[in-house]
Design an enzyme around this catalytic site. Structure first.
Site, PDB file in Angstrom:
ATOM      1  N   MET C   1       0.790  -1.228   0.000  1.00 52.97           N
ATOM      2  CA  MET C   1       0.000   0.000   0.000  1.00 52.97           C
ATOM      3  C   MET C   1       0.826   1.284   0.000  1.00 52.97           C
ATOM      4  O   MET C   1       0.242   2.362   0.122  1.00 52.97           O
ATOM      5  CB  MET C   1      -0.872   0.034   1.251  1.00 52.97           C
ATOM      6  CG  MET C   1      -0.260   0.854   2.334  1.00 52.97           C
ATOM      7  SD  MET C   1      -0.103   0.298   3.984  1.00 52.97           S
ATOM      8  CE  MET C   1      -0.680  -1.278   4.129  1.00 52.97           C
ATOM      9  N   PRO C   2       2.149   1.209  -0.114  1.00 51.53           N
ATOM     10  CA  PRO C   2       2.902   2.467   0.061  1.00 51.53           C
ATOM     11  C   PRO C   2       2.570   3.488  -1.026  1.00 51.53           C
ATOM     12  O   PRO C   2       2.170   3.126  -2.135  1.00 51.53           O
ATOM     13  CB  PRO C   2       4.370   2.033  -0.074  1.00 51.53           C
ATOM     14  CG  PRO C   2       4.383   0.558   0.058  1.00 51.53           C
ATOM     15  CD  PRO C   2       3.032   0.069  -0.396  1.00 51.53           C
ATOM     16  N   TYR C   3       2.762   4.739  -0.671  1.00 55.10           N
ATOM     17  CA  TYR C   3       2.610   5.839  -1.623  1.00 55.10           C
ATOM     18  C   TYR C   3       3.884   6.667  -1.523  1.00 55.10           C
ATOM     19  O   TYR C   3       4.184   7.247  -0.483  1.00 55.10           O
ATOM     20  CB  TYR C   3       1.393   6.699  -1.286  1.00 55.10           C
ATOM     21  CG  TYR C   3       1.260   7.922  -2.167  1.00 55.10           C
ATOM     22  CD1 TYR C   3       0.714   7.822  -3.443  1.00 55.10           C
ATOM     23  CD2 TYR C   3       1.689   9.165  -1.741  1.00 55.10           C
ATOM     24  CE1 TYR C   3       0.591   8.937  -4.265  1.00 55.10           C
ATOM     25  CE2 TYR C   3       1.575  10.289  -2.554  1.00 55.10           C
ATOM     26  CZ  TYR C   3       1.018  10.172  -3.818  1.00 55.10           C
ATOM     27  OH  TYR C   3       0.901  11.271  -4.630  1.00 55.10           O
ATOM     28  N   THR C  39       1.396  -0.647  -4.670  1.00 57.79           N
ATOM     29  CA  THR C  39       2.476   0.317  -4.410  1.00 57.79           C
ATOM     30  C   THR C  39       2.441   1.398  -5.488  1.00 57.79           C
ATOM     31  O   THR C  39       2.500   1.085  -6.673  1.00 57.79           O
ATOM     32  CB  THR C  39       3.841  -0.402  -4.415  1.00 57.79           C
ATOM     33  OG1 THR C  39       3.855  -1.339  -3.329  1.00 57.79           O
ATOM     34  CG2 THR C  39       4.990   0.586  -4.252  1.00 57.79           C
ATOM     35  N   GLN C  40       2.334   2.642  -5.054  1.00 54.32           N
ATOM     36  CA  GLN C  40       2.237   3.738  -6.009  1.00 54.32           C
ATOM     37  C   GLN C  40       3.435   4.676  -5.863  1.00 54.32           C
ATOM     38  O   GLN C  40       3.843   5.011  -4.754  1.00 54.32           O
ATOM     39  CB  GLN C  40       0.935   4.507  -5.792  1.00 54.32           C
ATOM     40  CG  GLN C  40      -0.263   3.552  -5.768  1.00 54.32           C
ATOM     41  CD  GLN C  40      -1.576   4.185  -6.159  1.00 54.32           C
ATOM     42  OE1 GLN C  40      -1.787   4.509  -7.320  1.00 54.32           O
ATOM     43  NE2 GLN C  40      -2.462   4.345  -5.216  1.00 54.32           N
TER      44      GLN C  40
END
Lengths: 72, 72, 72, 72, 72, 72
Positions: C1-3, C39-40
């Site tokens: 889920m990281p941004y 992951t974005q």
């Protein structure tokens, strides 16, 4: 794929945070047809001594009982 | 001069954070020929009740044992 | 889920941007065991008159041919 | 209406934070004729293990007594 | 006083943007009892070559006609 | 090492931007004893249809000639 960051002062409950996440995600799906599975809503809380408005911190405004400047 | 912000949920170790800083800096030097001395990589951690995906907080998804939506 | 948000001045090529996205995603998977699918990595470019270092904009530093302060 | 975010490592006092809020607000009013009542200045503090420069965290740089790379 | 930042790829219409601003502001008023007059919602758009997901830019994913990874 | 981000609507001149960079850097040096060489100030401009306050975009507020809500 949207990434939404909500910057507020501390004090929201776990339940209120869940309502924000749900409501903002629903809105992005409804208005922009975004895929909810890749829509992220992140809440960033700041202490009242770290948030300034009108040249004073919210900590100062609340200590002064300021009503003219909204510190909500 | 780049400034990179890595937003993740809490739980990374001090060693993992150092690896992220080193790896991302190396990449910016290699790909964009940036000066490492002025390259900054900042990690911002959020509690699981503050991170939402697919309309629910990660706290909710983990409590439900959700496997359909990745909360990693 | 990281941004992950990469803030740089304008000038990277489409190919370099793709390398940054791939490299940072790989790193997050390797170091933190993150799910790549959520992951974005987002690149935010600024004009040189909008990026300041050492009290001057990069536009000013480059016009002066400054070598003391890295404007890369 | 400006929103200014000041990212620093931990350690500023309540008094210093108030000075930053006041000084940055005054500057925006003076330079851009912004309305102070809707000018917000928010300070985001990071632990030294979360802030990287030149490929190392500030925590590492300070432990090594590094003087070449400014970790201030 | 909340400050909400909505990061999306380019393509939303002026009308959709106005709906996002209205909807998110209403939600913050309803859920957190925030003052709408000091609630700011800012939309930041990125080109598809500047937004990465799953290790590729949205530009790449769309060129490949990828359907496995949502690039919406 | 500070990184300051100034979010405003479009319209500042190159000269005004240089004044913001200089003034904010001076303030961080004076108040927090930061090293100016590693102090970065980045200005992010948004179109008036991308900035919302009080539930409406600045574009809408200006079209209506709104004076109650400050759209400056």
């Amino acid at each position: 794929m949207p990434y939404v960051q909500v910057n507020i002062t501390e004090g929201a409950t776990v339940e209120q945070k869940a309502q924000l996440v749900e409501g903002i995600t629903d809105l992005l799906v409804k208005v922009l047809d975004k895929n909810p599975a890749s829509t992220q809503v992140v809440i960033k809380e700041s202490g009242t001594e770290n948030w300034g408005i009108a040249g004073k911190t919210v900590k100062q405004l609340r200590a002064e009982g300021s009503t003219k400047i909204s510190s909500k």
